[in-house]
Design a protein around this motif. Structure first.
Motif, mmCIF file in Angstrom:
data_model
loop_
_atom_site.group_PDB
_atom_site.id
_atom_site.type_symbol
_atom_site.label_atom_id
_atom_site.label_comp_id
_atom_site.label_asym_id
_atom_site.label_seq_id
_atom_site.Cartn_x
_atom_site.Cartn_y
_atom_site.Cartn_z
ATOM 1 N N PRO A 1 26.318 38.884 43.387
ATOM 2 C CA PRO A 1 26.627 37.724 42.538
ATOM 3 C C PRO A 1 27.953 37.987 41.959
ATOM 4 O O PRO A 1 28.265 36.752 41.422
ATOM 5 C CB PRO A 1 25.644 38.070 41.546
ATOM 6 C CG PRO A 1 25.207 39.841 41.249
ATOM 7 C CD PRO A 1 26.010 40.403 42.386
ATOM 8 N N LYS A 2 29.005 38.687 42.328
ATOM 9 C CA LYS A 2 29.984 39.290 40.646
ATOM 10 C C LYS A 2 31.230 38.822 42.081
ATOM 11 O O LYS A 2 31.348 39.440 43.315
ATOM 12 C CB LYS A 2 30.208 40.504 40.476
ATOM 13 C CG LYS A 2 29.303 40.552 39.284
ATOM 14 C CD LYS A 2 29.738 42.288 38.598
ATOM 15 C CE LYS A 2 28.351 42.116 37.593
ATOM 16 N NZ LYS A 2 28.602 43.449 37.472
ATOM 17 N N ASP A 3 32.464 38.302 41.081
ATOM 18 C CA ASP A 3 34.070 37.843 41.863
ATOM 19 C C ASP A 3 34.481 38.899 41.538
ATOM 20 O O ASP A 3 35.004 38.898 39.685
ATOM 21 C CB ASP A 3 33.862 36.190 42.010
ATOM 22 C CG ASP A 3 33.255 35.436 43.200
ATOM 23 O OD1 ASP A 3 32.322 35.684 44.420
ATOM 24 O OD2 ASP A 3 33.331 34.228 42.707
ATOM 25 N N ILE A 4 35.220 39.736 42.188
ATOM 26 C CA ILE A 4 36.605 40.414 41.423
ATOM 27 C C ILE A 4 38.019 40.122 41.739
ATOM 28 O O ILE A 4 37.488 40.189 43.210
ATOM 29 C CB ILE A 4 36.109 42.342 41.794
ATOM 30 C CG1 ILE A 4 34.421 42.637 41.309
ATOM 31 C CG2 ILE A 4 37.194 42.730 41.207
ATOM 32 C CD1 ILE A 4 34.633 43.672 41.407
ATOM 33 N N ALA A 5 38.766 39.990 40.988
ATOM 34 C CA ALA A 5 39.960 39.346 41.696
ATOM 35 C C ALA A 5 41.235 40.416 41.291
ATOM 36 O O ALA A 5 40.783 41.182 40.318
ATOM 37 C CB ALA A 5 40.471 38.762 40.983
ATOM 38 N N VAL A 6 41.485 41.116 42.036
ATOM 39 C CA VAL A 6 42.277 42.667 42.322
ATOM 40 C C VAL A 6 43.852 42.091 41.941
ATOM 41 O O VAL A 6 44.529 41.385 42.997
ATOM 42 C CB VAL A 6 41.776 43.649 43.625
ATOM 43 C CG1 VAL A 6 42.752 44.437 43.288
ATOM 44 C CG2 VAL A 6 40.602 43.628 43.706
ATOM 45 N N PRO A 7 44.502 42.042 41.504
ATOM 46 C CA PRO A 7 46.360 42.077 41.166
ATOM 47 C C PRO A 7 46.836 42.423 42.309
ATOM 48 O O PRO A 7 46.522 43.915 42.888
ATOM 49 C CB PRO A 7 46.479 42.831 39.858
ATOM 50 C CG PRO A 7 45.536 42.687 39.262
ATOM 51 C CD PRO A 7 44.118 43.056 40.124
ATOM 52 N N ALA A 8 47.295 41.358 43.155
ATOM 53 C CA ALA A 8 48.278 42.434 44.060
ATOM 54 C C ALA A 8 49.878 42.988 43.743
ATOM 55 O O ALA A 8 50.253 42.580 42.753
ATOM 56 C CB ALA A 8 48.675 40.815 45.158
ATOM 57 N N VAL A 9 49.945 43.330 44.466
ATOM 58 C CA VAL A 9 51.469 44.324 44.198
ATOM 59 C C VAL A 9 52.785 43.580 44.912
ATOM 60 O O VAL A 9 52.754 43.550 46.040
ATOM 61 C CB VAL A 9 51.478 45.922 44.686
ATOM 62 C CG1 VAL A 9 52.841 46.402 44.417
ATOM 63 C CG2 VAL A 9 50.092 46.352 44.034
ATOM 64 N N ALA A 10 53.401 42.819 43.951
ATOM 65 C CA ALA A 10 54.735 42.129 44.801
ATOM 66 C C ALA A 10 55.512 42.979 44.719
ATOM 67 O O ALA A 10 56.063 44.340 43.864
ATOM 68 C CB ALA A 10 55.245 41.147 43.625
ATOM 69 N N MET A 11 56.762 43.276 45.876
ATOM 70 C CA MET A 11 57.671 43.662 46.285
ATOM 71 C C MET A 11 58.823 43.413 45.557
ATOM 72 O O MET A 11 59.010 42.045 45.193
ATOM 73 C CB MET A 11 58.033 43.706 47.926
ATOM 74 C CG MET A 11 57.171 44.548 48.151
ATOM 75 S SD MET A 11 56.453 46.478 48.029
ATOM 76 C CE MET A 11 58.054 47.175 48.462
#
Length: 332
Positions: A90-100
């Motif tokens: 039931p959970k939505d997880i947002a994982v930050p992307a890694v910018a170059m």
């Protein structure tokens, strides 16, 4: 006098673009494919806040002109990167992307300046896998990017190009007016997944040339969404370079199939002559459904390609007629 120009790319993951074991999270609904970006990009900042793309590269350049001479110039663009959203129960997880780091360069000539900018990054989720070439194993996910270029001339004219890009995901290109004008034509997920680690990217020692195709009509985009969201599972058909999808003059039951190009570039061949090329998002093979049931042209794969076929009678005939008319106009 100050002259400015820009070009923007938006990178997104279309349906069925991921292959092999990495496709499992998408199949299970943990990860998701993306809806196509809009036909116009007017508020890139708003789109970024709404997490409507995986990555964006916004190249903006300016020059100062006195008389017919460029006396000053500079970059004013940036790269943007979104989030990786996962659904775990039931959970939505947002994982930050890694910018170059955004890479910017300029080349100055007599009466012109060419600006280039590379932007991209990778997901924040680890992706342990074997890779081609040293170090033969990577934990970080592969890197996606675009390299854009804009040339501004002292006479006020300018031109843009997608100078390089990762082979995954899809990249859409927008001109300085915000209109969609080009697309990357080929996705090669396996090559990207196995090879796009840092030393094989612009942050290492190399870029990758991009196959660019023209933009299909808005009508085709609407029809492609209808096909992809239709009932039942449609299995993509794969083509290797030089494979024939349909052959001119062909009749029979299969001639009523209309195709949506998911990936790759198809050549339109009439009487042995290539009269056009069609890329991702194009609706092809519609004319046989509308006329006497015979294929009026051959469709041959110029690159590796992926298409989905649907019986023409399942589609709105009036819409197909408009698509066919548009194709004829483009040919003329």
């Amino acid at each position: 006098m100050r002259l400015e120009s820009s070009v923007t790319s938006i990178s997104w993951i279309p349906s069925e673009a991921v292959e092999g074991l990495p496709k499992l999270p998408f199949t299970l609904g943990v990860a998701h494919y993306d809806d196509p970006p809009p036909d116009r990009v007017d508020q890139i900042e708003t789109m970024h806040r709404a997490d409507l793309f995986r990555e964006a590269n916004e190249l903006r350049g300016w020059v100062e002109v006195e008389g017919e001479k460029i006396v000053d110039y500079g970059h004013a663009g940036r790269g943007r990167i979104g989030l990786t959203r996962l659904k775990l129960g039931p959970k939505d997880i947002a994982v930050p992307a890694v910018a170059m780091p955004t890479l910017q360069d300029t080349e100055v000539g007599e009466g012109w300046v060419r600006f280039t900018q590379t932007a991209g990054g990778r997901t924040g989720m680890p992706a342990p896998r074997s890779v081609r070439g040293k170090p033969y194993f990577q934990i970080n996910s592969a890197i996606a990017w675009t390299t854009l270029a804009v040339t501004i001339r002292a006479d006020g004219t300018s031109e843009y190009e997608l100078a390089g890009a990762s082979t995954f995901p899809r990249h859409w290109i927008y001109n300085s007016d915000g209109a969609l004008v080009q697309k990357s034509g080929v996705i090669d997920f396996d090559k990207w997944y196995r090879e796009a680690h840092e030393q094989n990217t612009p942050w290492g020692s190399e870029d990758s040339a991009a196959v660019v195709t023209a933009v299909e009509s808005a009508l085709e985009r609407d029809l492609s969404l209808e096909i992809m969201r239709g009932e039942g599972k449609r299995n993509p058909q794969r083509l290797s370079p030089t494979d024939l999808l349909v052959e001119q003059g062909e009749t029979g039951e299969s001639s009523n199939i209309v195709y949506l190009v998911l990936d790759g570039v198809l050549e339109v061949v009439v009487d042995g002559e290539v009269v056009g090329e069609l890329g991702p998002g194009a609706i092809v093979g519609e004319r046989a459904q509308l006329e006497d049931g015979a294929r009026t042209a051959s469709l041959r794969a110029k690159t590796a390609a992926k298409v989905i076929g649907v019986p023409g009678e399942e589609l709105n005939r009036q819409v197909l007629e408009q698509v066919a008319t548009g194709h004829n106009l483009e040919k003329r």
